[in-house]
Design a protein around this motif. Structure first.
Motif, PDB file in Angstrom:
ATOM      1  N   TRP A   1       0.843  -1.187   0.000  1.00 49.69           N
ATOM      2  CA  TRP A   1       0.000   0.000   0.000  1.00 49.69           C
ATOM      3  C   TRP A   1       0.879   1.239   0.000  1.00 49.69           C
ATOM      4  O   TRP A   1       1.928   1.265   0.662  1.00 49.69           O
ATOM      5  CB  TRP A   1      -0.909   0.033   1.231  1.00 49.69           C
ATOM      6  CG  TRP A   1      -2.098  -0.872   1.131  1.00 49.69           C
ATOM      7  CD1 TRP A   1      -2.131  -2.209   1.373  1.00 49.69           C
ATOM      8  CD2 TRP A   1      -3.424  -0.496   0.757  1.00 49.69           C
ATOM      9  NE1 TRP A   1      -3.399  -2.704   1.178  1.00 49.69           N
ATOM     10  CE2 TRP A   1      -4.223  -1.668   0.805  1.00 49.69           C
ATOM     11  CE3 TRP A   1      -4.023   0.702   0.396  1.00 49.69           C
ATOM     12  CZ2 TRP A   1      -5.580  -1.668   0.507  1.00 49.69           C
ATOM     13  CZ3 TRP A   1      -5.386   0.711   0.102  1.00 49.69           C
ATOM     14  CH2 TRP A   1      -6.150  -0.473   0.156  1.00 49.69           C
ATOM     15  N   VAL A   2       0.456   2.257  -0.721  1.00 49.48           N
ATOM     16  CA  VAL A   2       1.146   3.547  -0.736  1.00 49.48           C
ATOM     17  C   VAL A   2       0.163   4.598  -0.221  1.00 49.48           C
ATOM     18  O   VAL A   2      -0.865   4.853  -0.866  1.00 49.48           O
ATOM     19  CB  VAL A   2       1.645   3.917  -2.143  1.00 49.48           C
ATOM     20  CG1 VAL A   2       2.361   5.270  -2.109  1.00 49.48           C
ATOM     21  CG2 VAL A   2       2.565   2.838  -2.690  1.00 49.48           C
TER      22      VAL A   2
ATOM     23  N   GLN B   1       0.882  10.895  -9.872  1.00 50.62           N
ATOM     24  CA  GLN B   1       0.245   9.608 -10.162  1.00 50.62           C
ATOM     25  C   GLN B   1       0.924   8.923 -11.344  1.00 50.62           C
ATOM     26  O   GLN B   1       1.110   7.695 -11.336  1.00 50.62           O
ATOM     27  CB  GLN B   1      -1.243   9.815 -10.436  1.00 50.62           C
ATOM     28  CG  GLN B   1      -1.995   8.567 -10.839  1.00 50.62           C
ATOM     29  CD  GLN B   1      -2.057   7.522  -9.736  1.00 50.62           C
ATOM     30  OE1 GLN B   1      -1.899   7.847  -8.567  1.00 50.62           O
ATOM     31  NE2 GLN B   1      -2.269   6.266 -10.116  1.00 50.62           N
TER      32      GLN B   1
ATOM     33  N   LEU C   1       4.262   7.561 -10.072  1.00 45.62           N
ATOM     34  CA  LEU C   1       4.026   6.463  -9.136  1.00 45.62           C
ATOM     35  C   LEU C   1       3.534   5.220  -9.873  1.00 45.62           C
ATOM     36  O   LEU C   1       3.948   4.093  -9.562  1.00 45.62           O
ATOM     37  CB  LEU C   1       3.004   6.891  -8.081  1.00 45.62           C
ATOM     38  CG  LEU C   1       2.644   5.846  -7.026  1.00 45.62           C
ATOM     39  CD1 LEU C   1       3.867   5.471  -6.199  1.00 45.62           C
ATOM     40  CD2 LEU C   1       1.531   6.366  -6.115  1.00 45.62           C
ATOM     41  N   THR C   2       2.676   5.396 -10.862  1.00 47.02           N
ATOM     42  CA  THR C   2       2.158   4.261 -11.640  1.00 47.02           C
ATOM     43  C   THR C   2       3.291   3.518 -12.338  1.00 47.02           C
ATOM     44  O   THR C   2       3.315   2.275 -12.362  1.00 47.02           O
ATOM     45  CB  THR C   2       1.123   4.753 -12.670  1.00 47.02           C
ATOM     46  OG1 THR C   2       0.017   5.353 -11.974  1.00 47.02           O
ATOM     47  CG2 THR C   2       0.624   3.600 -13.521  1.00 47.02           C
TER      48      THR C   2
ATOM     49  N   VAL D   1      -2.868   2.252  -3.989  1.00 50.43           N
ATOM     50  CA  VAL D   1      -2.574   3.630  -3.601  1.00 50.43           C
ATOM     51  C   VAL D   1      -3.765   4.171  -2.822  1.00 50.43           C
ATOM     52  O   VAL D   1      -4.919   4.022  -3.250  1.00 50.43           O
ATOM     53  CB  VAL D   1      -2.304   4.527  -4.824  1.00 50.43           C
ATOM     54  CG1 VAL D   1      -1.933   5.944  -4.377  1.00 50.43           C
ATOM     55  CG2 VAL D   1      -1.211   3.920  -5.695  1.00 50.43           C
TER      56      VAL D   1
ATOM     57  N   TYR E   1      -5.084   7.706  -1.365  1.00 50.61           N
ATOM     58  CA  TYR E   1      -4.999   9.153  -1.201  1.00 50.61           C
ATOM     59  C   TYR E   1      -5.877   9.570  -0.024  1.00 50.61           C
ATOM     60  O   TYR E   1      -7.045   9.161   0.072  1.00 50.61           O
ATOM     61  CB  TYR E   1      -5.464   9.870  -2.470  1.00 50.61           C
ATOM     62  CG  TYR E   1      -4.500   9.770  -3.626  1.00 50.61           C
ATOM     63  CD1 TYR E   1      -3.318  10.494  -3.619  1.00 50.61           C
ATOM     64  CD2 TYR E   1      -4.767   8.938  -4.715  1.00 50.61           C
ATOM     65  CE1 TYR E   1      -2.421  10.399  -4.674  1.00 50.61           C
ATOM     66  CE2 TYR E   1      -3.882   8.845  -5.775  1.00 50.61           C
ATOM     67  CZ  TYR E   1      -2.707   9.576  -5.743  1.00 50.61           C
ATOM     68  OH  TYR E   1      -1.815   9.473  -6.791  1.00 50.61           O
TER      69      TYR E   1
ATOM     70  N   VAL F   1      -6.348   2.589  -7.210  1.00 48.30           N
ATOM     71  CA  VAL F   1      -6.429   3.853  -6.480  1.00 48.30           C
ATOM     72  C   VAL F   1      -7.629   3.834  -5.538  1.00 48.30           C
ATOM     73  O   VAL F   1      -8.754   3.551  -5.943  1.00 48.30           O
ATOM     74  CB  VAL F   1      -6.534   5.044  -7.446  1.00 48.30           C
ATOM     75  CG1 VAL F   1      -6.765   6.348  -6.666  1.00 48.30           C
ATOM     76  CG2 VAL F   1      -5.265   5.153  -8.284  1.00 48.30           C
TER      77      VAL F   1
END
Length: 328
Positions: A11-12, A27, A30-31, A43, A45, A68
């Protein structure tokens, strides 16, 4: 190497506040990093009450990429609390291998994440990224940051790594331990260090902001420093005690000297100037001590009210907001 089920995911967690200008580029980078990993990734947010279109953009990203997820807090609670909300959600999720914390402003490059994972697979529960260089920051900010981290190491029994922000990787075990720390006044860098467990370091160069403006002015940085010191050290209280003792000893010694001069040598001592100086000095020291005590009393007051750390207004994806805020 930590035990890992084949379906466990990385997980980020990305806390954000008014980051609409930089979020698309973040994004995208990161992707590319996550696509190259050899384990599933997601991910999360965490929108800390943004006043721009950050949450709407996160919703659009979630529609394009099922990895996401998102949490929207009911208002701006502050970065430390937003980060806590994200970590709580991940700690409650199923099949968590590890969690990376990173800001959305691209000062912490996502390309460092594979290095964090490599050190974690070597057995570290906490892999923190230490800034080798701080590009795009003023000399005053670099100096004050260096002084703060070194002051924390001297004042606190908890060894907070120097020149290290929130950018790091936590194992599932570290996440569960962190979820049990529920104080309201949160200094996350100290909490990360407090839980212990094997730790490792990765060095990187911190880049300038890719877009937008920093939310950390000097006023907020000062409050952040006070928060860190009072959360993990009682040294200011001890210092106030010793200053009071020393001042009292000097005052009594000076008073004895004045009496001696008058009664033994019969010297008349003009006292107006010295009296005013003594009153102002002692009054200032008393107010300083009261201010230090007030900082700790105020934090105790906030803790005993036991309010929830945060409230969730909305969520994206399958993430379940489950704050662990039960009183002992």
């Amino acid at each position: 190497m930590p035990e890992q089920h084949r379906t466990d995911a990385l997980w980020v967690v990305v806390p954000m506040y008014n980051e609409v200008e930089v979020l698309p580029e973040f994004q995208a980078r990161l992707t590319r990093v996550l696509d190259a990993l050899d384990l599933p990734a997601r991910v999360l947010y965490v929108d800390d009450g943004s006043r721009d279109a950050s949450w709407a953009l996160a919703q659009a990203l979630a529609q394009r990429d099922p990895r996401v997820h998102g949490l929207k807090l009911s208002r701006n609670f502050g970065k430390e609390t937003a980060l806590t909300a994200g970590l709580d959600a991940v700690a409650c999720a199923e099949n968590v291998a590890a969690c990376v914390v990173i800001d959305a402003d691209l000062q912490d490059p996502p390309e460092v994440i594979p290095e964090l994972i490599a050190r974690w697979r070597e057995g570290a529960d906490m892999v923190y990224a230490t800034r080798r260089r701080r590009l795009g920051e003023s000399g005053i900010k670099r100096l004050t940051a260096a002084l703060f981290y070194r002051l924390m190491r001297r004042l606190s029994a908890t060894a907070v790594p120097q020149d290290t922000g929130d950018f790091r990787l936590l194992s599932a075990r570290a996440l569960r331990a962190l979820a049990g720390l529920r104080e309201r006044q949160r200094f996350m860098k100290g909490l990360f260090a407090w839980i212990g467990y094997p730790q490792a370091q990765v060095l990187y160069d911190r880049a300038p902001r890719a877009a937008g403006t920093s939310k950390w002015n000097y006023g907020r940085l000062w409050r952040f420093a006070v928060e860190g010191i009072t959360s993990f050290s009682t040294m200011p209280l001890r210092l106030a005690t010793w200053v009071g003792v020393l001042t009292s000893v000097l005052a009594f010694a000076y008073g004895a000297w004045i009496v001696l001069k008058v009664f033994v040598w019969g010297i008349s001592v003009p006292g107006y100037a010295s009296l005013i100086v003594a009153i102002l000095f002692l009054g200032g020291m008393q107010l300083l001590a009261l201010g230090i005590i007030g900082e700790y009393v105020g934090r105790t007051y906030l803790e005993v009210k036991q309010r929830p750390l945060y409230l969730i207004e909305d969520s994206l994806g399958t993430v379940a907001p489950q704050p662990v805020d039960t009183a002992p």
